[in-house]
Design an enzyme around this catalytic site. Structure first.
Site, short mmCIF file in Angstrom:
data_model
loop_
_atom_site.label_atom_id
_atom_site.label_comp_id
_atom_site.label_asym_id
_atom_site.label_seq_id
_atom_site.Cartn_x
_atom_site.Cartn_y
_atom_site.Cartn_z
N GLY A 15 52.28 59.88 -31.48
CA GLY A 15 52.70 58.86 -30.51
C GLY A 15 51.62 57.84 -30.33
N ASN A 71 57.55 67.17 -24.93
CA ASN A 71 57.77 66.73 -26.30
C ASN A 71 59.17 67.19 -26.71
OD1 ASN A 71 57.69 66.14 -29.04
ND2 ASN A 71 56.48 67.94 -29.56
N GLY A 72 60.01 66.25 -27.10
CA GLY A 72 61.38 66.60 -27.49
C GLY A 72 62.36 65.60 -26.92
N TYR A 82 56.51 65.68 -42.69
CA TYR A 82 55.88 64.40 -42.28
C TYR A 82 55.14 64.44 -40.95
CZ TYR A 82 55.51 59.43 -41.05
OH TYR A 82 55.04 58.21 -40.67
N CYS A 138 56.28 62.31 -29.36
CA CYS A 138 55.06 62.46 -28.61
C CYS A 138 54.28 63.70 -29.01
CB CYS A 138 55.35 62.52 -27.10
SG CYS A 138 56.48 63.83 -26.65
#
Length: 494
Positions: free
Chosen positions: A52, A131-132, A271, A26
């Site tokens: 996301g 996020n994670g 990436y 996300c």
């Protein structure tokens, strides 16, 4: 109470090319002090869409209307551009989230799992976006349910809200500290009360979070590219283990966790992050170009063309070409209008797979020895299809150069990776992978080479790695306790 204007669209189909790539879970964004916070948040989420693509959500607060939210399945551009919707989200303070599921219904986002999550506490409401990945979420969830908690989602992030509810601290930031001390794994969090914007990173700083200045307020974002889109000035990165509490008076910083050496996710360089973002004072584009330079030094080969696998392989291919002197060419063209909402009506169309998204520039490729530069090899299915397309176009030779080391271990910190037995590099040597892909040669950048490209001149410090590189090395900086409980075996000590 919070008003929620969510929709119930069916889940989006996933394109075959997406199944052979690592995906971030996300992106998060927040702003305070903006006349129309929701519009700023929507723009920020649009810039973070690559992190996301399954769903997005926004929560805002206005002194007159209180908290309001909207949650949607699908792209930001399809959902958060309607004037009718945005008018329901007034106020100068808001946070947002774009999601790609790694927990709960993996690959199938239900509206109940779309963040930000909201909770009413004795001292007022608060919303949170994460996020994670929480590596002890199953143990926490079981404990909380046994103590009477009622979960509304399958997301690990909801554990934080329930832990906050059980804290005895008197304000939201302190309750968040309490909650996050119980959490293991990786987290960058943006949260809000009616008057505060809060940002926090875990002690290792695995996932990113940056601070920006916009007009009379501030913004928090997963990446700097989202600050650019709203005209915000980049201030700094939130430090590992830091919590910032932002009000109309300014930014207060605190460090609630034990200080540790940073282990930022190195795959952000390879990436995940957009190439126009800045990480650690360094251009992501320049790091990826330098990866290509290192690859050319480590794995030279005689060839006629260097071609990227678009779009993620492009900067590394440019670097490889510049260092090797072999001409760079767009041998594969990406269909820019091939979205994930594409309807595949027949079995014949579905079998076209990668060809729906990528097409070979035949006039350029025919008779040439081609170096294909890609960011990673996960299952290898897409790599084989691309190789077949290149050979069908008349290429004399195909050589793969990969801008990351072999991905041999799953990530448990917020990245969607297959089970270990489905990772090609977990069961095959480099030479066996070359045979499996049926290419003339296959070479990956070394872990030291990747570190050098990211700015560590001496390569990887094995005694104290500068990054989290568990997907390559199998060395997990935080023990994935839930997965170990399920039977996952860590790398044997050497």
């Amino acid at each position: 109470m919070i008003a929620d204007t969510h929709s119930h669209d069916p889940r989006l189909p996933r394109h075959p090319l997406d199944d052979d790539k690592l995906r971030e879970e996300c992106g998060i964004f927040g702003v305070i002090g903006a006349a129309d916070a929701a519009s700023f948040v929507a723009l920020g989420l649009h810039a973070l869409q690559h992190r996301g693509q399954e769903a997005g959500g926004i929560v805002v607060h206005d002194p007159e209307h209180g908290f309001n939210s909207a949650r949607r399945l699908g792209y930001v551009r399809d959902n958060f551009t309607s004037p009718d919707l945005m008018e329901t989200l007034p106020g100068p303070l808001g946070i947002g989230h774009v999601r790609y599921s790694t927990t709960g219904n993996k690959g199938h986002t239900a509206i109940r799992d779309v963040q930000p999550f909201f909770g009413e506490f004795a001292m007022g409401g608060a919303a949170l976006a994460h996020n994670g990945n929480i590596t002890n979420a199953e143990a926490l969830r079981k404990e909380l349910i046994e103590r009477g908690a009622i979960f509304q989602s399958s997301s690990d992030s909801e554990c934080i809200i329930h832990l906050m509810a059980r804290s005895l601290q008197r304000n939201i930031p302190d309750r968040m500290e309490d909650a996050l001390r119980r959490v293991e794994g990786a987290f960058s969090v943006v949260a809000m009360t009616g008057t505060q914007l809060i940002g926090v990173r875990d002690a290792l700083g695995v996932r990113p979070l940056v601070l920006g200045k916009v007009a009379d307020g501030y913004a928090l974002s997963s990446e700097t590219c989202a600050l650019d889109i709203i005209g915000a000035e980049f201030v700094r990165e939130i430090e590992p283990g830091e919590m910032v509490v932002i009000t109309e008076k300014g930014v207060e910083s605190r460090f609630p966790f034990r200080r540790q050496n940073s282990r930022f996710c190195i795959f952000e360089h390879v990436y995940f992050s957009r190439p126009d973002s800045i990480i650690g004072g360094r251009s992501v584009y320049e790091t990826r170009r330098q990866i290509g330079v290192e690859l050319a030094r480590e794995a030279p080969v005689e060839a006629d063309l260097v071609c990227p696998v678009p779009d993620s392989g492009t900067p590394a291919a440019i670097g490889y070409s510049q260092e090797s002197g072999i001409p760079y060419a767009m041998g594969i063209i990406r269909n820019q209008y091939m979205g994930r909402t594409f309807i595949e009506p027949t079995e014949q169309i579905r079998n076209m797979g990668v060809r729906l998204k990528l097409n070979v520039n035949r006039a350029l490729i025919a008779g040439k020895r081609v170096i294909l530069v890609d960011d990673s090899v996960v299952r290898g299915t897409t790599s084989r299809k691309i190789k077949e397309m290149i050979l069908d176009a008349g290429a004399a030779e195909v050589h793969f150069r990969i801008a990351s080391p072999p991905t041999a271990w799953p990530c448990f910190y917020g990245v969607d990776t297959p089970q270990r037995e489905k990772l090609l590099a977990a069961t095959m040597s480099e030479e066996e992978m070359r045979d499996h892909l049926a290419v003339n040669s296959l070479k990956f950048i070394s872990l030291d080479g990747l570190y050098r490209a990211a700015g560590a001149a001496e390569g990887r410090n094995d005694a104290c790695p500068q990054y989290c590189d568990a997907c390559f090395s199998g060395e997990y900086p935080v023990e994935p306790s839930d997965m170990i409980e399920r039977g996952f075996e860590l790398k044997a000590a050497e």
